[in-house]
Write a protein that holds these residues in place. Structure first.
Motif, PDB file in Angstrom:
ATOM      1  N   UNK A 217       0.815  -1.211   0.000  1.00  0.00           N
ATOM      2  CA  UNK A 217       0.000   0.000   0.000  1.00  0.00           C
ATOM      3  C   UNK A 217       0.851   1.264   0.000  1.00  0.00           C
ATOM      4  N   UNK A 218       2.173   1.115   0.018  1.00  0.00           N
ATOM      5  CA  UNK A 218       3.063   2.255  -0.097  1.00  0.00           C
ATOM      6  C   UNK A 218       3.619   2.776   1.207  1.00  0.00           C
ATOM      7  N   UNK A 219       3.442   2.026   2.303  1.00  0.00           N
ATOM      8  CA  UNK A 219       3.934   2.472   3.599  1.00  0.00           C
ATOM      9  C   UNK A 219       5.299   1.851   3.898  1.00  0.00           C
ATOM     10  N   UNK A 220       6.099   2.572   4.671  1.00  0.00           N
ATOM     11  CA  UNK A 220       7.413   2.085   5.102  1.00  0.00           C
ATOM     12  C   UNK A 220       7.296   1.544   6.519  1.00  0.00           C
ATOM     13  N   UNK A 221       7.718   0.312   6.732  1.00  0.00           N
ATOM     14  CA  UNK A 221       7.673  -0.279   8.066  1.00  0.00           C
ATOM     15  C   UNK A 221       8.810   0.298   8.902  1.00  0.00           C
ATOM     16  N   UNK A 222       8.465   0.994   9.970  1.00  0.00           N
ATOM     17  CA  UNK A 222       9.466   1.581  10.863  1.00  0.00           C
ATOM     18  C   UNK A 222       9.936   0.569  11.904  1.00  0.00           C
ATOM     19  N   UNK A 223       9.001  -0.205  12.432  1.00  0.00           N
ATOM     20  CA  UNK A 223       9.378  -1.280  13.346  1.00  0.00           C
ATOM     21  C   UNK A 223       8.247  -2.288  13.454  1.00  0.00           C
ATOM     22  N   UNK A 224       8.619  -3.487  13.853  1.00  0.00           N
ATOM     23  CA  UNK A 224       7.695  -4.554  14.218  1.00  0.00           C
ATOM     24  C   UNK A 224       8.232  -5.169  15.494  1.00  0.00           C
ATOM     25  N   UNK A 225       7.506  -4.972  16.584  1.00  0.00           N
ATOM     26  CA  UNK A 225       7.937  -5.492  17.879  1.00  0.00           C
ATOM     27  C   UNK A 225       6.992  -6.600  18.329  1.00  0.00           C
ATOM     28  N   UNK A 226       7.537  -7.737  18.697  1.00  0.00           N
ATOM     29  CA  UNK A 226       6.751  -8.828  19.255  1.00  0.00           C
ATOM     30  C   UNK A 226       6.914  -8.820  20.772  1.00  0.00           C
ATOM     31  N   UNK A 227       5.796  -9.010  21.492  1.00  0.00           N
ATOM     32  CA  UNK A 227       5.789  -8.865  22.942  1.00  0.00           C
ATOM     33  C   UNK A 227       5.361 -10.166  23.622  1.00  0.00           C
ATOM     34  N   UNK A 228       5.876 -10.379  24.827  1.00  0.00           N
ATOM     35  CA  UNK A 228       5.501 -11.552  25.623  1.00  0.00           C
ATOM     36  C   UNK A 228       4.439 -11.190  26.662  1.00  0.00           C
ATOM     37  N   UNK A 229       3.605 -10.221  26.346  1.00  0.00           N
ATOM     38  CA  UNK A 229       2.552  -9.756  27.244  1.00  0.00           C
ATOM     39  C   UNK A 229       1.245  -9.680  26.459  1.00  0.00           C
ATOM     40  N   UNK A 230       0.119  -9.955  27.131  1.00  0.00           N
ATOM     41  CA  UNK A 230      -1.175  -9.888  26.472  1.00  0.00           C
ATOM     42  C   UNK A 230      -2.230  -9.426  27.465  1.00  0.00           C
ATOM     43  N   UNK A 231      -3.472  -9.289  26.992  1.00  0.00           N
ATOM     44  CA  UNK A 231      -4.538  -8.707  27.811  1.00  0.00           C
ATOM     45  C   UNK A 231      -5.436  -9.745  28.457  1.00  0.00           C
ATOM     46  N   UNK A 232      -5.321 -10.995  28.039  1.00  0.00           N
ATOM     47  CA  UNK A 232      -6.172 -12.058  28.557  1.00  0.00           C
ATOM     48  C   UNK A 232      -5.312 -13.275  28.889  1.00  0.00           C
ATOM     49  N   UNK A 233      -5.829 -14.136  29.735  1.00  0.00           N
ATOM     50  CA  UNK A 233      -5.111 -15.367  30.070  1.00  0.00           C
ATOM     51  C   UNK A 233      -5.426 -16.421  29.007  1.00  0.00           C
ATOM     52  N   UNK A 234      -4.801 -16.250  27.850  1.00  0.00           N
ATOM     53  CA  UNK A 234      -5.072 -17.152  26.729  1.00  0.00           C
ATOM     54  C   UNK A 234      -4.510 -18.548  26.971  1.00  0.00           C
ATOM     55  N   UNK A 235      -3.460 -18.652  27.782  1.00  0.00           N
ATOM     56  CA  UNK A 235      -2.879 -19.943  28.134  1.00  0.00           C
ATOM     57  C   UNK A 235      -2.883 -20.080  29.653  1.00  0.00           C
ATOM     58  N   UNK A 236      -3.078 -21.296  30.123  1.00  0.00           N
ATOM     59  CA  UNK A 236      -3.158 -21.533  31.568  1.00  0.00           C
ATOM     60  C   UNK A 236      -1.866 -21.176  32.284  1.00  0.00           C
ATOM     61  N   UNK A 237      -0.745 -21.183  31.561  1.00  0.00           N
ATOM     62  CA  UNK A 237       0.547 -20.912  32.188  1.00  0.00           C
ATOM     63  C   UNK A 237       0.774 -19.422  32.458  1.00  0.00           C
ATOM     64  N   UNK A 238      -0.002 -18.559  31.856  1.00  0.00           N
ATOM     65  CA  UNK A 238       0.215 -17.119  32.021  1.00  0.00           C
ATOM     66  C   UNK A 238      -0.213 -16.664  33.412  1.00  0.00           C
ATOM     67  N   UNK A 239       0.468 -15.643  33.902  1.00  0.00           N
ATOM     68  CA  UNK A 239       0.170 -15.086  35.219  1.00  0.00           C
ATOM     69  C   UNK A 239      -0.169 -13.606  35.083  1.00  0.00           C
ATOM     70  N   UNK A 240      -1.121 -13.172  35.910  1.00  0.00           N
ATOM     71  CA  UNK A 240      -1.563 -11.774  35.849  1.00  0.00           C
ATOM     72  C   UNK A 240      -0.562 -10.863  36.554  1.00  0.00           C
ATOM     73  N   UNK A 241      -0.168  -9.788  35.883  1.00  0.00           N
ATOM     74  CA  UNK A 241       0.751  -8.811  36.456  1.00  0.00           C
ATOM     75  C   UNK A 241      -0.029  -7.711  37.169  1.00  0.00           C
ATOM     76  N   UNK A 242       0.679  -6.856  37.877  1.00  0.00           N
ATOM     77  CA  UNK A 242       0.034  -5.793  38.644  1.00  0.00           C
ATOM     78  C   UNK A 242      -0.728  -4.813  37.756  1.00  0.00           C
ATOM     79  N   UNK A 243      -0.279  -4.649  36.512  1.00  0.00           N
ATOM     80  CA  UNK A 243      -0.949  -3.710  35.608  1.00  0.00           C
ATOM     81  C   UNK A 243      -2.143  -4.325  34.893  1.00  0.00           C
ATOM     82  N   UNK A 244      -2.502  -5.568  35.240  1.00  0.00           N
ATOM     83  CA  UNK A 244      -3.659  -6.221  34.648  1.00  0.00           C
ATOM     84  C   UNK A 244      -3.358  -7.022  33.399  1.00  0.00           C
TER      85      UNK A 244
END
Length: 266
Positions: A217-244
């Motif tokens: 579409x003509x855009x330049x990718x400045x960055x792509x960052x992958x994160x080990x944090x999410x908003x829901x407990x999608x896997x049973x192994x995940x633990x809730x942090x203080x920030x939710x």
């Protein structure tokens, strides 16, 4: 499934979700009215100073993220296809005294809905792309909405999480399937009562398609960052942090759970 079917089903589903979400503890509208921001710290850091900038939030739902950008100084417009959600967003803007415009429109019709207006920032938040059948057309719309030098900031759930089972270890679904999948769920993702319009259609978009669509579409990718944090407990192994948010416990092997991307119109 025809175009009319997916759009109608999804709009009805999100109209129905709005009243449930507005009353939910998850969205915490009283807390937002009192000044709480719904943006994650890494979003604010990666977007940078928005003071005086025009910002368009696509698929804004009830407008809390949109209005959180307004609290940081942006001149904001929120767009969503659900009249119920937009009505709630407008009421929330009035209640908080924040200057914002909210428009009812499908993403693919955003260019027509907004006329010739272009924006310094186009923002799309978590959980938006699965509701769109054509990520290539989405990218073209985004590019058409950006002013010269403006950028898209996308924060999304990583598509790889959709192919792994709830145990977080077992490969259970095809990463590359591109067909729309019809769901019939009585509940939304928040607390609250059952829905009355329960059917929806969703699409999985591989990360490579999202990036390539934006480049084409003509855009330049400045960055792509992958994160080990999410908003829901999608896997049973995940633990809730203080920030939710949810993260893997220390020492546990990790998968990418979310990603952020910025792409600029030269």
């Amino acid at each position: 499934m025809t175009d009319v079917d997916w759009l109608r089903l999804n709009r009805e589903n999100w109209d129905d979700r709005t009243s449930v979400h507005a009353a939910s503890e998850y969205y915490d509208l009283p807390g937002f009215r009192a000044g709480r921001s719904t943006l994650r710290a890494f979003e604010v850091a990666e977007v940078g100073d928005v003071t005086g900038k025009s910002l368009l939030h696509l698929q804004c739902h009830m407008g809390q993220d949109t209005l959180s950008w307004a609290r940081l100084g942006a001149r904001v417009t929120g767009l969503d296809f659900s009249p119920e959600a937009v009505g709630t967003a407008r009421a929330l803007a009035d209640e908080t005294g924040l200057d914002a415009r909210f428009v009812v429109s499908d993403v693919y019709e955003a260019r027509a809905a907004l006329g010739r207006e272009r924006f310094d920032v186009v923002y799309t938040g978590f959980g938006a792309l699965v509701w769109l059948p054509d990520v290539w057309r989405w990218a073209e719309v985004v590019a058409s909405l950006l002013a010269d030098g403006g950028f898209l900031y996308l924060a999304e759930f990583h598509p790889f999480t959709d192919v792994v089972d709830e145990d977080g270890r077992t490969l259970a679904h095809d990463y590359f399937h591109g067909d729309g999948e019809v769901y019939d769920y009585p509940l939304t993702y928040t607390d609250g009562p059952p829905l009355t319009r329960t059917r929806s259609v969703q699409w999985q978009h591989p990360l490579g398609d999202v990036v390539t669509a934006l480049v084409r579409a003509g855009l330049r990718i400045d960055f792509l960052h992958e994160h080990d944090v999410t908003l829901f407990q999608v896997f049973a192994t995940l633990r809730r942090a203080e920030d939710g948010t949810y993260r893997y416990p220390d020492g546990h092997p990790r998968l990418p759970l979310t990603y952020t991307l910025r792409a600029t119109r030269a």
